[in-house]
Design a protein around this motif. Structure first.
Motif, PDB file in Angstrom:
ATOM      1  N   GLU A  27       0.834  -1.202   0.000  1.00 13.22           N
ATOM      2  CA  GLU A  27       0.000   0.000   0.000  1.00 13.22           C
ATOM      3  C   GLU A  27       0.873   1.257   0.000  1.00 13.22           C
ATOM      4  OE1 GLU A  27      -3.032   2.344   3.037  1.00 13.22           O
ATOM      5  OE2 GLU A  27      -2.699   0.207   3.337  1.00 13.22           O
ATOM      6  N   LYS A  30       2.331   1.877  -3.457  1.00 11.96           N
ATOM      7  CA  LYS A  30       1.308   2.413  -4.370  1.00 11.96           C
ATOM      8  C   LYS A  30       1.037   3.888  -4.083  1.00 11.96           C
ATOM      9  CE  LYS A  30      -0.826  -2.063  -5.096  1.00 11.96           C
ATOM     10  NZ  LYS A  30      -1.887  -2.976  -4.666  1.00 11.96           N
ATOM     11  N   SER A  31       0.982   4.252  -2.812  1.00 12.01           N
ATOM     12  CA  SER A  31       0.779   5.660  -2.452  1.00 12.01           C
ATOM     13  C   SER A  31       1.936   6.525  -2.934  1.00 12.01           C
ATOM     14  CB  SER A  31       0.650   5.809  -0.928  1.00 12.01           C
ATOM     15  OG  SER A  31      -0.495   5.178  -0.455  1.00 12.01           O
ATOM     16  N   SER A  32       3.154   5.998  -2.827  1.00  9.56           N
ATOM     17  CA  SER A  32       4.334   6.738  -3.279  1.00  9.56           C
ATOM     18  C   SER A  32       4.287   6.978  -4.778  1.00  9.56           C
ATOM     19  CB  SER A  32       5.608   5.973  -2.918  1.00  9.56           C
ATOM     20  OG  SER A  32       5.742   5.892  -1.526  1.00  9.56           O
ATOM     21  N   GLU A  33       3.812   5.992  -5.514  1.00 10.63           N
ATOM     22  CA  GLU A  33       3.704   6.143  -6.969  1.00 10.63           C
ATOM     23  C   GLU A  33       2.718   7.251  -7.332  1.00 10.63           C
ATOM     24  OE1 GLU A  33       2.805   2.235  -8.477  1.00 10.63           O
ATOM     25  OE2 GLU A  33       4.703   1.423  -7.735  1.00 10.63           O
ATOM     26  N   LYS A  34       1.659   7.408  -6.553  1.00  9.12           N
ATOM     27  CA  LYS A  34       0.682   8.466  -6.815  1.00  9.12           C
ATOM     28  C   LYS A  34       1.279   9.856  -6.611  1.00  9.12           C
ATOM     29  CE  LYS A  34      -3.403   5.749  -5.664  1.00  9.12           C
ATOM     30  NZ  LYS A  34      -4.553   5.632  -4.733  1.00  9.12           N
ATOM     31  N   LEU A  35       2.302   9.945  -5.770  1.00  5.46           N
ATOM     32  CA  LEU A  35       2.930  11.249  -5.539  1.00  5.46           C
ATOM     33  C   LEU A  35       3.585  11.793  -6.814  1.00  5.46           C
ATOM     34  CD1 LEU A  35       4.594  10.666  -2.059  1.00  5.46           C
ATOM     35  CD2 LEU A  35       2.679  12.206  -2.556  1.00  5.46           C
ATOM     36  N   ASN A  37       2.461  11.871  -9.844  1.00  5.73           N
ATOM     37  CA  ASN A  37       1.468  12.668 -10.553  1.00  5.73           C
ATOM     38  C   ASN A  37       1.202  13.991  -9.830  1.00  5.73           C
ATOM     39  OD1 ASN A  37      -0.388  12.933 -12.767  1.00  5.73           O
ATOM     40  ND2 ASN A  37      -2.024  12.700 -11.255  1.00  5.73           N
ATOM     41  N   PHE A  38       1.163  13.953  -8.507  1.00  6.72           N
ATOM     42  CA  PHE A  38       0.931  15.168  -7.727  1.00  6.72           C
ATOM     43  C   PHE A  38       2.023  16.206  -7.980  1.00  6.72           C
ATOM     44  CE2 PHE A  38       1.717  17.708  -3.934  1.00  6.72           C
ATOM     45  CZ  PHE A  38       0.483  18.311  -3.760  1.00  6.72           C
ATOM     46  N   ALA A 188      -4.750   8.915   1.311  1.00  9.22           N
ATOM     47  CA  ALA A 188      -5.613   8.460   0.229  1.00  9.22           C
ATOM     48  C   ALA A 188      -6.463   9.585  -0.376  1.00  9.22           C
ATOM     49  CB  ALA A 188      -6.517   7.346   0.749  1.00  9.22           C
ATOM     50  N   TYR A 190      -5.642  11.935  -2.321  1.00 10.02           N
ATOM     51  CA  TYR A 190      -5.168  12.515  -3.578  1.00 10.02           C
ATOM     52  C   TYR A 190      -5.328  11.580  -4.728  1.00 10.02           C
ATOM     53  CZ  TYR A 190      -0.824   9.966  -2.696  1.00 10.02           C
ATOM     54  OH  TYR A 190       0.111   9.001  -2.458  1.00 10.02           O
TER      55      TYR A 190
END
Length: 190
Positions: A27, A30-35, A37-38, A188, A190
């Motif tokens: 988890e 996966k959260s780090s990967e979303k960063l 895009n941010f 979560a 973002y």
């Protein structure tokens, strides 16, 4: 003016008790990967991190996206609690927030954590007058940075963010002077 984006690491695997090598969970990865895009539209020119694996792994995707190296800064590490594992983290944390000089044998007081984090931050701000910076860090370390600039940030606030991973806070500076502190990413959301 500089914007410094402090990123409290994503969710770590607490089954690994070694603070330095504790990895992220699936988890957390996966959260780090979303960063990535941010941060894609930000003007990131430098990336720093605590030397702890969970912090490095949280900012690695951002570094890769901007083709930047991650510079490790020992003073951005998490506080050392003691030489062993403690079961009552909440009681310990509350005692530290009530007395910034309180510490266990072999551990650090919050005042010590704050002093080393602020010293490292001021050096970075002196070196980088242009562009935005990412710093991978930890909950207590980041809380101490915020508390340095805003004494109203206290134990209740620390409790509020305790389980937010990753947590992104942007602090804007004019030289080494604070302009504004802004909470940007809460896990979560973002």
């Amino acid at each position: 003016m500089n914007k410094v984006y402090f990123i409290r690491h994503a969710k770590p695997d607490f089954s690994v008790h070694d603070d330095l090598t504790r990895p992220l969970t699936d988890e957390g990865r996966k959260s780090s990967e979303k960063l990535i895009n941010f941060f894609k539209d930000k003007n990131i020119t430098k990336i720093y991190s605590s030397p702890y694996k969970r912090s490095i792994d949280t900012v690695k995707g951002i570094a890769d996206a901007f083709n930047l190296d991650i510079e490790l800064v020992e003073d951005f590490r998490e506080r050392k609690i003691t030489d062993g594992w403690i079961e009552d983290f909440n009681g310990f944390a509350k005692s530290q927030w009530e007395d910034f000089n309180y510490k266990l044998t072999g551990g650090e007081a919050l005042k010590e954590v704050q002093d080393r984090n602020i010293k490292a931050l001021k050096i970075i701000l002196e070196e980088h007058r242009e562009g935005d910076i990412v710093i991978g860090t930890h909950g207590t370390a980041l809380s101490m940075i915020i508390n340095y600039f805003n004494k109203e940030f206290n134990y209740i606030d620390f409790e509020r963010i305790k389980d937010i991973m990753p947590w992104v806070v942007c602090i804007e500076f004019d030289g080494t002077n604070l302009v504004i502190i802004e909470e940007l990413v809460r896990s979560a959301m973002y």
